[in-house]
Design a protein around this motif. Structure first.
Motif, PDB file in Angstrom:
ATOM      1  N   THR A  55       0.825  -1.204   0.000  1.00 28.68           N
ATOM      2  CA  THR A  55       0.000   0.000   0.000  1.00 28.68           C
ATOM      3  C   THR A  55       0.859   1.253   0.000  1.00 28.68           C
ATOM      4  OG1 THR A  55      -1.492  -1.286   1.409  1.00 28.68           O
ATOM      5  CG2 THR A  55      -2.039   1.024   1.059  1.00 28.68           C
ATOM      6  N   GLU A  56       1.909   1.246   0.797  1.00 29.76           N
ATOM      7  CA  GLU A  56       2.809   2.391   0.880  1.00 29.76           C
ATOM      8  C   GLU A  56       3.444   2.682  -0.475  1.00 29.76           C
ATOM      9  OE1 GLU A  56       6.371   3.440   3.897  1.00 29.76           O
ATOM     10  OE2 GLU A  56       6.827   1.849   2.454  1.00 29.76           O
ATOM     11  N   ALA A  57       3.971   1.656  -1.124  1.00 30.01           N
ATOM     12  CA  ALA A  57       4.658   1.826  -2.409  1.00 30.01           C
ATOM     13  C   ALA A  57       3.730   2.398  -3.464  1.00 30.01           C
ATOM     14  CB  ALA A  57       5.227   0.488  -2.877  1.00 30.01           C
ATOM     15  N   ILE A  58       2.489   1.948  -3.467  1.00 29.94           N
ATOM     16  CA  ILE A  58       1.511   2.397  -4.457  1.00 29.94           C
ATOM     17  C   ILE A  58       1.217   3.886  -4.304  1.00 29.94           C
ATOM     18  CG2 ILE A  58      -0.939   2.242  -5.071  1.00 29.94           C
ATOM     19  CD1 ILE A  58      -0.623  -0.814  -4.307  1.00 29.94           C
ATOM     20  N   PHE A  59       0.913   4.320  -3.093  1.00 36.81           N
ATOM     21  CA  PHE A  59       0.494   5.706  -2.902  1.00 36.81           C
ATOM     22  C   PHE A  59       1.649   6.698  -2.974  1.00 36.81           C
ATOM     23  CE2 PHE A  59      -3.226   3.472  -1.246  1.00 36.81           C
ATOM     24  CZ  PHE A  59      -4.211   4.140  -1.957  1.00 36.81           C
ATOM     25  N   LEU A  60       2.869   6.239  -2.763  1.00 39.98           N
ATOM     26  CA  LEU A  60       4.016   7.121  -2.925  1.00 39.98           C
ATOM     27  C   LEU A  60       4.214   7.527  -4.382  1.00 39.98           C
ATOM     28  CD1 LEU A  60       6.677   5.574  -0.494  1.00 39.98           C
ATOM     29  CD2 LEU A  60       5.617   7.833  -0.327  1.00 39.98           C
ATOM     30  N   GLU A  61       3.587   6.803  -5.301  1.00 45.00           N
ATOM     31  CA  GLU A  61       3.699   7.108  -6.723  1.00 45.00           C
ATOM     32  C   GLU A  61       2.854   8.318  -7.134  1.00 45.00           C
ATOM     33  OE1 GLU A  61       5.311   5.236  -9.423  1.00 45.00           O
ATOM     34  OE2 GLU A  61       6.470   4.535  -7.695  1.00 45.00           O
ATOM     35  N   ASP A 213      -1.987   9.799 -15.409  1.00 47.67           N
ATOM     36  CA  ASP A 213      -2.307  11.210 -15.157  1.00 47.67           C
ATOM     37  C   ASP A 213      -2.223  11.589 -13.691  1.00 47.67           C
ATOM     38  OD1 ASP A 213      -4.527   9.506 -14.677  1.00 47.67           O
ATOM     39  OD2 ASP A 213      -5.905  11.203 -14.804  1.00 47.67           O
ATOM     40  N   LYS A 214      -2.061  10.604 -12.814  1.00 39.71           N
ATOM     41  CA  LYS A 214      -2.016  10.868 -11.366  1.00 39.71           C
ATOM     42  C   LYS A 214      -0.615  10.711 -10.772  1.00 39.71           C
ATOM     43  CE  LYS A 214      -6.814   9.542 -10.359  1.00 39.71           C
ATOM     44  NZ  LYS A 214      -7.255   9.478 -11.758  1.00 39.71           N
ATOM     45  N   LEU A 215       0.366  10.381 -11.611  1.00 46.60           N
ATOM     46  CA  LEU A 215       1.700  10.103 -11.092  1.00 46.60           C
ATOM     47  C   LEU A 215       2.488  11.367 -10.804  1.00 46.60           C
ATOM     48  CD1 LEU A 215       2.765   7.211 -13.501  1.00 46.60           C
ATOM     49  CD2 LEU A 215       1.717   7.018 -11.244  1.00 46.60           C
ATOM     50  N   LYS A 216       3.431  11.249  -9.856  1.00 47.62           N
ATOM     51  CA  LYS A 216       4.361  12.338  -9.577  1.00 47.62           C
ATOM     52  C   LYS A 216       5.195  12.618 -10.831  1.00 47.62           C
ATOM     53  CE  LYS A 216       5.168  12.135  -4.578  1.00 47.62           C
ATOM     54  NZ  LYS A 216       4.159  11.169  -4.117  1.00 47.62           N
TER      55      LYS A 216
END
Length: 218
Positions: A55-61, A213-216
């Motif tokens: 979960t952490e890895a996914i949302f850090l993106e 479209d949502k990536l850093k």
């Protein structure tokens, strides 16, 4: 082929369950509840959806996500350690607390990514990670978050997005305890680890493919 499949399954089955072997010094630390000191304009979301490394890895993106902390919530025991939570006796879930800028990414968009990257139909289980600590649960921090989460689940159910009923719980946020230091930003520091390679990397790649479209920005 069967031998190769068995080897992969064995790696997946043991990796997440063996977190206690990673760092004995870190395991000895007493975890403290996170103090909510949110900057103006920022909001917090708390999700449980299996192993918090994933979960952490996914949302850090995601662009608009300022920070992600892996930890434990939803249980009764104060200051729990990973070893205690992994026993299933404390009632805590492995979860992530996400601080985000709603001007860049909404709570609804976070929910979209959350449901797209784990199985919300398996009770107390994600893949080979089994136990109440791996349950699917949304811990809301406001009435608006509660309503958005409940409405989104209703939409997914009406659209028959999944072949089985969604079991994700929607609960009020309670005390969130940060996990041991070695759990934080685990994926980015341990990409060569078998669990990361076989389980987390495909999830991260899915986010990069379907949520461009949502990536850093690089």
């Amino acid at each position: 082929m069967k031998k190769v499949t068995f080897l992969i399954l064995a790696l997946l089955g043991m990796a997440c369950q063996s977190k206690t072997k990673e760092n004995n010094d870190a395991m000895a630390a007493t975890n403290e509840p996170i103090k909510m000191d949110i900057q103006d304009g920022m909001e917090v979301a708390t999700f449980a959806g299996g192993c918090f490394w994933c979960t952490e890895a996914i949302f850090l993106e995601l662009d608009g996500v300022k920070s992600v902390v892996s930890g434990y919530t939803g249980g009764a025991r104060p200051n729990p350690t990973y070893e205690q939570v992994s026993s299933g006796a404390t009632g805590h879930a492995e979860a992530t607390q996400i601080t985000f800028d709603p001007k860049k990414i909404s709570f609804g968009e976070l929910l979209e990514v959350f449901f797209a990257t784990h199985d919300p139909t398996t009770l107390n289980r994600q893949g080979n990670d089994i136990g109440t600590q791996y349950r699917s649960e949304i811990f809301y921090h406001s009435d608006a978050q509660k309503q958005t989460a409940e409405d989104y689940i209703k939409q997914l159910t009406a659209a028959k997005t999944y072949p089985d009923p969604i079991v994700t719980k929607v609960s009020p946020a309670v005390t969130f305890y940060a996990a041991e230091n070695y759990h934080q930003n685990y994926y980015n520091q341990n990409k060569g680890q078998s669990y990361c390679h076989y389980v987390i990397t495909p999830k991260v790649e899915k986010v990069r493919k379907h949520f461009k479209d949502k990536l850093k920005k690089e």
